[in-house]
Design an enzyme around this catalytic site. Structure first.
Site, PDB file in Angstrom:
ATOM      1  CE  LYS A 180       0.786   1.917   3.372  1.00 59.76           C
ATOM      2  NZ  LYS A 180       2.051   2.399   4.016  1.00 59.76           N
ATOM      3  CE1 TYR A 226      -1.499   0.053   7.783  1.00 59.81           C
ATOM      4  CE2 TYR A 226      -0.252   2.040   7.311  1.00 59.81           C
ATOM      5  CZ  TYR A 226      -0.338   0.664   7.363  1.00 59.81           C
ATOM      6  OH  TYR A 226       0.742  -0.094   6.997  1.00 59.81           O
TER       7      TYR A 226
HETATM    8  P1  NDP Z   1      12.515   1.489   2.274  1.00 58.70           P
HETATM    9  O1  NDP Z   1      13.060   2.785   1.807  1.00 58.70           O
HETATM   10  O2  NDP Z   1      12.998   0.949   3.566  1.00 58.70           O
HETATM   11  O3  NDP Z   1      12.787   0.372   1.170  1.00 58.70           O
HETATM   12  C1  NDP Z   1      12.409   0.544  -0.171  1.00 58.70           C
HETATM   13  C2  NDP Z   1      13.319  -0.293  -1.049  1.00 58.70           C
HETATM   14  O4  NDP Z   1      12.872  -0.147  -2.400  1.00 58.70           O
HETATM   15  C3  NDP Z   1      14.778   0.158  -1.059  1.00 58.70           C
HETATM   16  O5  NDP Z   1      15.529  -0.387  -0.025  1.00 58.70           O
HETATM   17  C4  NDP Z   1      15.246  -0.336  -2.406  1.00 58.70           C
HETATM   18  O6  NDP Z   1      15.574  -1.710  -2.296  1.00 58.70           O
HETATM   19  C5  NDP Z   1      13.991  -0.261  -3.269  1.00 58.70           C
HETATM   20  N1  NDP Z   1      14.021   0.883  -4.206  1.00 58.70           N
HETATM   21  C6  NDP Z   1      13.929   0.780  -5.549  1.00 58.70           C
HETATM   22  N2  NDP Z   1      14.017   1.977  -6.117  1.00 58.70           N
HETATM   23  C7  NDP Z   1      14.160   2.880  -5.126  1.00 58.70           C
HETATM   24  C8  NDP Z   1      14.299   4.296  -5.105  1.00 58.70           C
HETATM   25  N3  NDP Z   1      14.293   5.026  -6.227  1.00 58.70           N
HETATM   26  N4  NDP Z   1      14.426   4.895  -3.905  1.00 58.70           N
HETATM   27  C9  NDP Z   1      14.421   4.192  -2.774  1.00 58.70           C
HETATM   28  N5  NDP Z   1      14.295   2.838  -2.737  1.00 58.70           N
HETATM   29  C10 NDP Z   1      14.166   2.190  -3.916  1.00 58.70           C
HETATM   30  O7  NDP Z   1      10.926   1.651   2.268  1.00 58.70           O
HETATM   31  P2  NDP Z   1       9.876   0.726   3.031  1.00 58.70           P
HETATM   32  O8  NDP Z   1      10.336  -0.678   2.974  1.00 58.70           O
HETATM   33  O9  NDP Z   1       9.562   1.297   4.341  1.00 58.70           O
HETATM   34  O10 NDP Z   1       8.567   0.921   2.107  1.00 58.70           O
HETATM   35  C11 NDP Z   1       8.401   0.267   0.866  1.00 58.70           C
HETATM   36  C12 NDP Z   1       6.906   0.116   0.553  1.00 58.70           C
HETATM   37  O11 NDP Z   1       6.300  -0.654   1.576  1.00 58.70           O
HETATM   38  C13 NDP Z   1       6.122   1.421   0.475  1.00 58.70           C
HETATM   39  O12 NDP Z   1       5.152   1.352  -0.534  1.00 58.70           O
HETATM   40  C14 NDP Z   1       5.449   1.516   1.835  1.00 58.70           C
HETATM   41  O13 NDP Z   1       4.235   2.264   1.815  1.00 58.70           O
HETATM   42  C15 NDP Z   1       5.195   0.050   2.140  1.00 58.70           C
HETATM   43  N6  NDP Z   1       5.157  -0.239   3.585  1.00 58.70           N
HETATM   44  C16 NDP Z   1       4.109  -0.956   4.087  1.00 58.70           C
HETATM   45  C17 NDP Z   1       4.034  -1.251   5.421  1.00 58.70           C
HETATM   46  C18 NDP Z   1       2.903  -2.068   5.954  1.00 58.70           C
HETATM   47  O14 NDP Z   1       2.804  -2.224   7.176  1.00 58.70           O
HETATM   48  N7  NDP Z   1       2.056  -2.648   5.101  1.00 58.70           N
HETATM   49  C19 NDP Z   1       5.032  -0.767   6.364  1.00 58.70           C
HETATM   50  C20 NDP Z   1       6.135  -0.057   5.743  1.00 58.70           C
HETATM   51  C21 NDP Z   1       6.166   0.191   4.397  1.00 58.70           C
HETATM   52  P3  NDP Z   1      16.740  -2.365  -3.177  1.00 58.70           P
HETATM   53  O15 NDP Z   1      18.010  -1.693  -2.719  1.00 58.70           O
HETATM   54  O16 NDP Z   1      16.658  -3.778  -2.836  1.00 58.70           O
HETATM   55  O17 NDP Z   1      16.428  -2.079  -4.615  1.00 58.70           O
END
Ligand code: NDP
Length: 374
Positions: A140, A225
């Site tokens: 989401k 949420y």
């Molecule tokens: P993070 O920044 O921690 O991780 C995102 C990952 O996406 C990065 O580590 C990277 O992984 C990849 N990525 C690819 N392109 C980009 C870019 N241009 N900039 C930054 N990162 C990029 O974010 P979150 O994990 O917190 O959030 C990711 C998604 O999950 C969002 O949509 C958020 O809303 C959702 N979310 C949902 C939650 C829930 O409880 N359902 C809780 C937290 C987040 P890599 O290096 O492997 O490419």
């Protein structure tokens, strides 16, 4: 002791000796491990795309799943792929980057991809995964707006794959108990819902504060949420919305990145909702449902838990389980066995929230009530 019982005990003992060696089992409870031991049904083989903070949380939670196995990873950071191969025992042939992951089409060892990247990437990545013939679980908010969401739903339909959105609260036991009480008529007519969601956001350079990657501000990230919660707590979709924005820091929260938005919903039944979404207040995570014969109050209401809550009947005592473990096992059952969840988690459910988000931003801009057609 009969033979089958002896065999069972021997197998069980062998399995428990092996347990410390297998990270998959290490976070599971005794009951979970016994269930896991007996389970010989279908298993959903998942690759995670986006190995960030939440991707790692999901990967850890999958280790305790019965019906899901983490088998692949897609990342733009080669070092993370190497680390995940070791940590989660992922074969190199199931690892991809953002340029070459369309080749997953030719990989028979992966059934589904869980997209956990910044919001603006979800649409194209979902469409590419669907075109590769794999089921999609997408975080989401599913997209930046309803139009994108509809394109994702259409692409998955065309490719004949499932699209599920990471709505983990739809499987949370205390939340489901309130929904059960409401459906059973124990609360009477629903009158009012309040949803408060927010946290104080740190690092100003993170993607969550970048309009291009996040698509907005707190509303896309955490306000969703309260939006989704209003729908599953009231048990109805809103028919109109009004909304107001407050911004105290124009440097951190640039044009198109909302800091705080208050929004109100009206429902066809006459119920109303009043919600707040913010990146400026700490630890805001509260739901309150008022009904003719009772109430439900949850705080925290959507965090990773344990969720705490009470109704007019007393405290909610359902057992806490890691949300993402339950979510993934339930999603495997939806994909593999056609199970129907109590509250939908499909692409159409995600589009409804996107239509409301579009409506909230339109209401902020115009200052007027916006009618919703979900
Ligand atoms: P993070 O920044 O921690 O991780 C995102 C990952 O996406 C990065 O580590 C990277 O992984 C990849 N990525 C690819 N392109 C980009 C870019 N241009 N900039 C930054 N990162 C990029 O974010 P979150 O994990 O917190 O959030 C990711 C998604 O999950 C969002 O949509 C958020 O809303 C959702 N979310 C949902 C939650 C829930 O409880 N359902 C809780 C937290 C987040 P890599 O290096 O492997 O490419």
């Amino acid at each position: 002791m009969n033979n089958s019982r002896r065999n069972f005990l021997q197998k069980l003992t062998a399995s428990f000796i092996a347990v410390p060696l297998l990270s998959k089992q290490s976070t599971a409870s005794f009951d979970d491990r016994v269930n896991d031991f007996f389970y010989d049904g279908p298993v959903l083989r998942v690759a995670i795309m986006g190995l960030g903070s939440y991707g790692t949380r999901v990967a850890d939670a999958i280790q305790a799943c019965t019906k899901v196995k983490l088998v692949g990873a897609i990342s733009g950071t080669p070092a993370k792929l190497t680390a995940w191969q070791t940590k989660y025992n992922i074969p190199e042939k199931n690892c991809y980057n953002y340029e070459n992951f369309d080749a997953i089409k030719n990989n028979p060892y992966i059934d589904a991809v869980y997209i956990i990247t910044p919001n603006s990437l979800h649409k194209d990545q979902t469409i590419r995964v669907a075109q590769a013939g794999k089921h999609v679980i997408c975080e989401k908010p599913m997209a930046l707006n309803a139009k994108e969401g509809e394109q994702m739903v259409a692409a998955c339909k065309k490719a004949n794959v499932k699209l599920l959105i990471g709505y983990r609260m739809h499987f949370e036991p205390k939340t489901l108990e309130v929904i059960r009480m409401r459906n059973a008529g124990e609360l009477g007519k629903i009158m009012f819902f309040q949803g408060l969601t927010g946290f104080r956001i740190g690092d100003p350079t993170q993607w969550r504060l970048n309009k291009q990657l996040a698509g907005g501000g707190s509303l896309m990230d955490i306000g969703i949420y309260a939006i989704n919660g209003a729908r599953y707590m009231v048990g109805e979709d809103p028919i109109w919305v009004t909304a107001q924005e407050t911004k105290t820091d124009n440097v951190k929260f640039k044009e198109g990145v909302d800091e705080t938005i208050q929004f109100q919903f009206g429902f066809a039944s006459g119920a109303a909702a009043s919600c707040l979404s913010t990146y400026a207040m700490n630890g805001l995570d509260k739901f309150y449902l008022n009904a003719e014969k009772g109430f439900a109050e949850m705080q925290p209401s959507t965090g990773y838990g344990p969720i705490k809550g009470r109704t007019n009947k007393g405290e909610l005592t359902q057992e806490h389980k890691t949300h993402q473990t339950v979510q993934m096992d339930e999603m495997a059952a939806i994909i593999l066995e056609g199970k129907q969840p109590v509250v939908a988690v499909d692409g159409e459910e995600g589009v409804k929230d996107m239509k409301i988000i579009d409506g909230i931003y339109a209401a902020v801009k115009s200052g007027k009530k916006v009618n919703l057609k979900l």
